[in-house]
Design a protein around this motif. Structure first.
Motif, PDB file in Angstrom:
ATOM      1  N   GLY A 187      13.216  18.441  -3.723  1.00 12.29           N
ATOM      2  CA  GLY A 187      11.800  18.532  -3.261  1.00 12.29           C
ATOM      3  C   GLY A 187      11.070  18.153  -4.694  1.00 12.29           C
ATOM      4  O   GLY A 187      11.381  18.313  -5.557  1.00 12.29           O
ATOM      5  N   TRP A 188       9.635  17.839  -4.073  1.00 11.07           N
ATOM      6  CA  TRP A 188       8.628  17.759  -5.063  1.00 11.07           C
ATOM      7  C   TRP A 188       7.909  19.072  -5.678  1.00 11.07           C
ATOM      8  O   TRP A 188       8.042  20.034  -4.987  1.00 11.07           O
ATOM      9  CB  TRP A 188       7.525  16.877  -4.596  1.00 11.07           C
ATOM     10  CG  TRP A 188       7.829  15.542  -4.352  1.00 11.07           C
ATOM     11  CD1 TRP A 188       8.135  14.991  -3.384  1.00 11.07           C
ATOM     12  CD2 TRP A 188       7.716  14.385  -5.229  1.00 11.07           C
ATOM     13  NE1 TRP A 188       8.387  13.593  -3.606  1.00 11.07           N
ATOM     14  CE2 TRP A 188       8.054  13.328  -4.962  1.00 11.07           C
ATOM     15  CE3 TRP A 188       7.460  14.305  -6.855  1.00 11.07           C
ATOM     16  CZ2 TRP A 188       8.295  11.899  -5.257  1.00 11.07           C
ATOM     17  CZ3 TRP A 188       7.553  13.013  -7.652  1.00 11.07           C
ATOM     18  CH2 TRP A 188       8.195  11.971  -6.928  1.00 11.07           C
ATOM     19  N   PRO A 219       5.462  20.749  -1.270  1.00  4.43           N
ATOM     20  CA  PRO A 219       4.534  21.918  -0.796  1.00  4.43           C
ATOM     21  C   PRO A 219       3.534  22.214  -1.632  1.00  4.43           C
ATOM     22  O   PRO A 219       2.813  23.243  -1.827  1.00  4.43           O
ATOM     23  CB  PRO A 219       5.579  22.925  -0.618  1.00  4.43           C
ATOM     24  CG  PRO A 219       6.486  22.585  -1.821  1.00  4.43           C
ATOM     25  CD  PRO A 219       6.516  20.937  -1.969  1.00  4.43           C
ATOM     26  N   TYR A 220       2.946  20.907  -2.451  1.00  8.19           N
ATOM     27  CA  TYR A 220       1.565  21.389  -3.176  1.00  8.19           C
ATOM     28  C   TYR A 220       1.893  22.417  -4.284  1.00  8.19           C
ATOM     29  O   TYR A 220       0.860  23.032  -4.342  1.00  8.19           O
ATOM     30  CB  TYR A 220       0.436  21.479  -2.304  1.00  8.19           C
ATOM     31  CG  TYR A 220       0.390  20.390  -1.305  1.00  8.19           C
ATOM     32  CD1 TYR A 220       0.251  18.926  -1.849  1.00  8.19           C
ATOM     33  CD2 TYR A 220       0.747  20.518   0.045  1.00  8.19           C
ATOM     34  CE1 TYR A 220       0.117  18.112  -0.666  1.00  8.19           C
ATOM     35  CE2 TYR A 220       0.913  19.661   1.019  1.00  8.19           C
ATOM     36  CZ  TYR A 220       0.477  18.241   0.480  1.00  8.19           C
ATOM     37  OH  TYR A 220       0.570  17.070   1.434  1.00  8.19           O
ATOM     38  N   SER A 240       5.677  20.130   6.589  1.00 11.65           N
ATOM     39  CA  SER A 240       6.428  21.030   5.652  1.00 11.65           C
ATOM     40  C   SER A 240       6.720  22.364   6.421  1.00 11.65           C
ATOM     41  O   SER A 240       5.674  22.833   7.289  1.00 11.65           O
ATOM     42  CB  SER A 240       5.978  21.005   4.406  1.00 11.65           C
ATOM     43  OG  SER A 240       4.633  21.545   4.290  1.00 11.65           O
ATOM     44  N   CYS A 241       7.640  22.979   6.217  1.00 16.50           N
ATOM     45  CA  CYS A 241       7.871  24.128   6.633  1.00 16.50           C
ATOM     46  C   CYS A 241       8.631  25.295   5.729  1.00 16.50           C
ATOM     47  O   CYS A 241       9.327  25.033   4.954  1.00 16.50           O
ATOM     48  CB  CYS A 241       8.681  24.056   8.270  1.00 16.50           C
ATOM     49  SG  CYS A 241      10.370  23.744   8.093  1.00 16.50           S
ATOM     50  N   VAL A 242       8.537  26.719   6.324  1.00 13.80           N
ATOM     51  CA  VAL A 242       9.264  27.827   5.705  1.00 13.80           C
ATOM     52  C   VAL A 242      10.073  28.388   6.747  1.00 13.80           C
ATOM     53  O   VAL A 242       9.460  28.647   7.759  1.00 13.80           O
ATOM     54  CB  VAL A 242       8.463  28.553   4.758  1.00 13.80           C
ATOM     55  CG1 VAL A 242       9.161  29.670   4.215  1.00 13.80           C
ATOM     56  CG2 VAL A 242       7.869  27.944   3.630  1.00 13.80           C
ATOM     57  N   LEU A 243      11.305  28.859   6.649  1.00  7.58           N
ATOM     58  CA  LEU A 243      12.067  29.467   7.342  1.00  7.58           C
ATOM     59  C   LEU A 243      12.149  30.922   6.948  1.00  7.58           C
ATOM     60  O   LEU A 243      12.489  31.188   5.689  1.00  7.58           O
ATOM     61  CB  LEU A 243      13.391  28.816   7.635  1.00  7.58           C
ATOM     62  CG  LEU A 243      13.735  27.412   7.904  1.00  7.58           C
ATOM     63  CD1 LEU A 243      15.064  27.079   7.973  1.00  7.58           C
ATOM     64  CD2 LEU A 243      12.987  27.031   9.344  1.00  7.58           C
ATOM     65  N   MET A 268       9.529  26.036   0.254  1.00 11.29           N
ATOM     66  CA  MET A 268       8.937  25.154   1.200  1.00 11.29           C
ATOM     67  C   MET A 268       9.572  23.876   1.549  1.00 11.29           C
ATOM     68  O   MET A 268       9.977  23.240   0.322  1.00 11.29           O
ATOM     69  CB  MET A 268       7.618  24.639   0.694  1.00 11.29           C
ATOM     70  CG  MET A 268       6.679  23.827   1.650  1.00 11.29           C
ATOM     71  SD  MET A 268       5.860  24.801   3.189  1.00 11.29           S
ATOM     72  CE  MET A 268       4.672  25.579   2.481  1.00 11.29           C
ATOM     73  N   LEU A 269      10.051  23.442   2.653  1.00  9.26           N
ATOM     74  CA  LEU A 269      10.934  22.248   3.181  1.00  9.26           C
ATOM     75  C   LEU A 269      10.018  21.140   3.885  1.00  9.26           C
ATOM     76  O   LEU A 269       9.356  21.317   4.655  1.00  9.26           O
ATOM     77  CB  LEU A 269      12.038  22.821   4.232  1.00  9.26           C
ATOM     78  CG  LEU A 269      12.891  24.055   3.725  1.00  9.26           C
ATOM     79  CD1 LEU A 269      13.523  24.441   4.805  1.00  9.26           C
ATOM     80  CD2 LEU A 269      13.602  23.677   2.397  1.00  9.26           C
ATOM     81  N   THR A 270      10.206  19.845   3.091  1.00  9.61           N
ATOM     82  CA  THR A 270       9.284  18.826   3.481  1.00  9.61           C
ATOM     83  C   THR A 270       9.983  18.163   4.701  1.00  9.61           C
ATOM     84  O   THR A 270      11.313  17.761   4.388  1.00  9.61           O
ATOM     85  CB  THR A 270       9.175  17.941   2.224  1.00  9.61           C
ATOM     86  OG1 THR A 270       8.443  18.390   1.350  1.00  9.61           O
ATOM     87  CG2 THR A 270       8.390  16.580   2.642  1.00  9.61           C
ATOM     88  N   LEU A 271       9.564  17.980   5.770  1.00  7.15           N
ATOM     89  CA  LEU A 271      10.074  17.246   6.894  1.00  7.15           C
ATOM     90  C   LEU A 271       9.715  15.763   6.838  1.00  7.15           C
ATOM     91  O   LEU A 271       8.636  15.424   7.387  1.00  7.15           O
ATOM     92  CB  LEU A 271       9.666  18.100   7.971  1.00  7.15           C
ATOM     93  CG  LEU A 271       9.940  19.329   8.173  1.00  7.15           C
ATOM     94  CD1 LEU A 271       9.266  20.007   9.509  1.00  7.15           C
ATOM     95  CD2 LEU A 271      11.210  19.740   8.196  1.00  7.15           C
ATOM     96  N   GLU A 272      10.751  14.870   6.277  1.00  5.00           N
ATOM     97  CA  GLU A 272      10.517  13.654   6.304  1.00  5.00           C
ATOM     98  C   GLU A 272      11.767  12.848   6.442  1.00  5.00           C
ATOM     99  O   GLU A 272      12.747  13.500   5.858  1.00  5.00           O
ATOM    100  CB  GLU A 272       9.516  13.139   5.186  1.00  5.00           C
ATOM    101  CG  GLU A 272      10.286  13.584   3.887  1.00  5.00           C
ATOM    102  CD  GLU A 272       9.536  13.119   2.628  1.00  5.00           C
ATOM    103  OE1 GLU A 272       8.580  12.489   2.771  1.00  5.00           O
ATOM    104  OE2 GLU A 272       9.814  13.415   1.436  1.00  5.00           O
ATOM    105  N   ASN A 273      11.759  11.745   6.872  1.00  6.42           N
ATOM    106  CA  ASN A 273      12.863  10.658   7.115  1.00  6.42           C
ATOM    107  C   ASN A 273      12.322   9.196   7.025  1.00  6.42           C
ATOM    108  O   ASN A 273      11.171   9.187   6.725  1.00  6.42           O
ATOM    109  CB  ASN A 273      13.807  11.153   8.178  1.00  6.42           C
ATOM    110  CG  ASN A 273      13.357  11.099   9.539  1.00  6.42           C
ATOM    111  OD1 ASN A 273      12.157  10.374   9.639  1.00  6.42           O
ATOM    112  ND2 ASN A 273      13.686  11.934  10.303  1.00  6.42           N
TER     113      ASN A 273
END
Length: 761
Positions: free
Chosen positions: A46-47, A54-55, A96-99, A108-113
């Protein structure tokens, strides 16, 4: 040199965000302890950037499986995101999300494809890796508010832990919109044995299609039910709401507030206004509300699997929509219309497409579905193999076989198919073919090029919207259009809903009446209207049965006149008719339209509006013997109205001419022997009417003047006052004789004119 840290449980890594290219995409970190030989791996992928989700420039990582002792093993998660199927629900923002679980939380997980994610009504699948956080408890999800349309309406999220197979569902049904102060949600997991509360309401609000109808003011609503009422709720979404001729959709969650069955809705300007709403209210003080639709929806989701056939040309580029029907607590309920659309190229040859829709609880078993193609696009024809619907809450599925073409170029009726569940025919379920006849009025500009659909509502069941379309040029002035519609046994019909959409410059429509033949009951139901339908509009046409019709003040009679199919049968004379009933008569009415009426072998239809004359007993039909070919061979007259349960047929099959007479009284054929059942001769009463025109400037009129006479025993309908003189001049008394039924003591007289002529006033 660092002190001995023992078993490494986590690392924190970051940067100072300096330099021209400070953003950093971190793949993984590996830590090796030289003294012990222990190696621990940490994955991120991730970035670390202020400009990308997640900035943040620092992140805490947990070790992958096998690289540490304890609960922090890495695993793969599937995150399945469902965007709502309402206007403006999709987003172009980064999500993005956090579990969060009972053993910790993911970064923080970025949701992209590679797909165009988070479109309206779409399902998006993502695969992410992180530490095993244990049993999932809550989900934090949000977006970065970037892109052309950042506001997003999230339906729900499903998360699958592939290490354990555990699945958790997180229901949202909310907007993530910076205007509403919410771009991030924290959602608790729904327990497997706990269904979400069925206390959400979907409101569809249409602003009228007239000048100045829109408003920028704040609008609120209050739902009133059998058990109580909600508080005042502001209607807010990401869109520019309440604009002219626009539909706006809102989802209201009443949570634990149980209002029972909805009985009333109050909508209007909000008592508590936002700053923007207060300013908007200064400029848009009036709001033209067309109508509001309200649906109680469950938080459960249905999965619709559409299998396009694997034959040549089977795929389509058309837009497809579906309505599901079920039965709950003995009442037939439907899902409303849902467009089947997501980010994929749907309905290709041999393809299986999956869609998620949210709707009300349809009960344990689906009874049918209606699927429709709009026949647009370059490849508009479509061959549908089957549809399968999965109830995610109950874990059940229903298959609906089809194996039919949707091809409007060959058969416009094929664009909408009613499908029954597999095995329904063996279980005794069947579809009936209803005949729907639509009469467009015979007045100037009455026809329309708009799209017309209809809903049939009976005592046992109802249909969804059904498009009325044939290969003919439908809904022209004075024309009768007939359609065949498939539906189950609806029981006796109570009302129909006519929906008009579009039409452009020739959009307005003057609808005279709708008539429906129920094939099972062999009964025709009449739904008179007799008014303009302007703009995009839903109109409810009520059916009034015999009992209701007996007390009705105004009745519309459909008069169908059939000229015989013999040589010279047609006439150019002016034809008039009087209907006689137990409560009076209609008065003498001219039968005329824009068509060339009373031609050989032709049936002409006319509509007469009159005070209710009760049970129809007889009629008098005549012509004035004018024109070159005035002799007329009349076959029969048929009269239908909501005041009579069945149409009455008045046979004649004789000439009306100088030799045989130009006027005849006919009785209905009640016993079916083909001849009228001669009844008691009607005794008409003469009424002398004197009309006094005032002695003041401009008092006279050239318009046609009509009168209705009401008495204690009935009424005489609209009758034109005319004689051989120039009537209704200033300071003049005109006398007329009106023949009609015996009315007893006179109680009321209604007089008016048709505003025709050079000096109508």
């Amino acid at each position: 040199t660092l002190p001995n840290l023992g078993t490494i449980q986590r690392v924190v890594i970051g940067h100072n965000n300096k330099g021209v290219g400070a953003a950093w995409h971190l793949a993984s970190v590996s830590v090796l302890c030289i003294h012990t030989g222990q190696e621990v791996n940490f994955a991120y992928c991730g970035w670390l950037s202020k400009d990308d989700a997640p900035y943040k420039t620092e992140v805490e990582l947990l070790p992958v499986a096998g690289g540490a002792q304890g609960p922090h093993a890495m695993c793969r998660y599937s995150v399945i995101v469902y965007t709502s199927d309402i206007r403006g629900a999709g987003t172009d923002a980064g999500v993005s999300c956090v579990l969060h679980g009972d053993k910790g939380s993911t970064p923080m997980l970025t949701l992209e494809n590679s797909k165009n994610n988070f479109e309206r009504g779409a399902r998006d699948d993502f695969s992410v890796e992180s530490a095993d956080v244990g049993k999932l408890q809550k989900l934090q999800i949000g977006h970065d508010n970037k892109g052309a349309g950042p506001a997003w309406h999230l339906q729900h999220v499903e998360v699958v832990n592939h290490s354990t197979g555990a699945r958790a569902t997180f229901y949202a049904d909310k907007w993530l919109d910076v205007k509403l102060g919410t771009t991030t949600l924290v959602i608790p997991a729904t327990q497997a044995d706990t269904a979400p509360t069925n206390n959400k309401w979907k409101l569809s609000v249409q602003t009228s299609d007239m000048r100045g109808a829109g408003t920028d003011a704040d609008i609120s609503v209050m739902l009133v039910g059998s058990k109580g009422s909600s508080q005042e709720i502001m209607l807010q979404s990401s869109a520019d709401n309440f604009e002219r001729n626009k539909w706006d959709e809102f989802v209201i969650d009443l949570s634990s507030m149980d209002i029972g069955d909805l009985t009333q809705l109050e909508i209007g300007y909000a008592t508590k206004r936002s700053a923007s709403g207060a300013v908007g209210g200064l400029f848009g003080k009036q709001w033209g509300l067309s109508h509001v639709e309200v649906m109680n929806v469950a938080s459960g989701v249905k999965q619709v699997l559409v299998q396009t056939s694997d034959i040549k040309g089977a795929g389509t580029d058309a837009q497809v929509s579906v309505v599901l029907f079920g039965e709950k607590d003995g009442v037939v309920v439907d899902s409303g219309t849902h467009k089947l659309d997501n980010s994929s190229n749907n309905f290709e040859r041999g393809a299986l497409d999956m869609f998620m829709i949210t709707c009300r609880d349809l009960g344990d078993k689906l009874t049918r579905l209606v699927i429709t193609s709009d026949h647009n696009g370059l490849a508009s024809s479509w061959h549908l193999n089957s549809v399968e619907v999965l109830d995610t809450a109950r874990g059940s599925s229903t298959c609906f076989p089809c194996s039919k073409w949707f091809d409007g170029s060959k058969d416009p009726a094929s664009l909408q198919q009613v499908l029954l569940p597999a095995g329904a025919t063996a279980a005794g379920l069947e579809l009936l073919q209803y005949e729907v006849v639509v009469y467009t009025s015979d007045i100037r500009g009455a026809g329309t090029d708009a799209n017309i659909s209809i809903e049939l509502h009976g005592q046992k069941d109802h249909t969804g919207p059904m498009r009325l379309e044939t290969s003919a040029n439908n809904f022209e002035r004075g024309i009768r259009d007939a359609f065949s519609l498939a539906a189950p046994d609806l029981g006796p019909l109570m009302h129909v809903v006519v929906v008009k959409e579009g039409g452009g410059l020739a959009g307005d429509w003057h609808l005279q009446m709708v008539e429906v033949l129920h094939p099972g009951l062999q009964q025709r139901f009449c739904f008179p209207y007799g008014d303009w339908i302007k703009g995009n509009k839903r109109c409810i046409l009520q059916q009034q049965d015999t009992a209701a019709g007996a007390g009705a003040r105004q009745v519309t009679y459909k008069v169908s006149v059939t000229t015989s199919d013999v040589r010279g049968a047609g006439t150019d004379a002016n034809v008039s008719i009087v209907l006689y009933g137990t409560q009076g008569d209609t008065g003498e009415r001219r039968l005329e339209s824009s068509a060339n009426d009373f031609e050989r072998g032709k049936t002409d239809t006319f509509f007469l509006a009159s005070p209710n004359i009760g049970e129809l007993k007889s009629l008098r039909i005549s012509h004035d013997n004018s024109g070159l070919g005035s002799a007329w061979h009349l076959d029969r007259v048929e009269v239908a109205s909501h005041a009579n349960s069945q149409p009455l047929i008045f046979p004649y099959r004789k000439w009306l001419d100088d030799k045989h007479g130009c006027s005849v009284v006919l009785w209905p054929d009640n016993d079916g022997d083909g001849s009228g059942d001669t009844g008691q001769q009607m005794q008409e009463t003469e009424y002398n009417i004197k009309v006094y025109t005032s002695d003041m400037r401009g008092a006279g009129t050239d318009a046609s003047v009509y009168v209705e006479i009401h008495g204690s025993q009935g009424s005489i309908g609209a009758t034109r006052l005319e004689n051989a003189t120039n009537n209704f001049e200033r300071n003049r008394v005109d006398e007329f004789v009106v023949k009609g039924s015996e009315l007893g003591d006179l109680t009321k007289l209604v007089i008016w004119h048709d505003n025709s002529g050079a000096s109508a006033d």
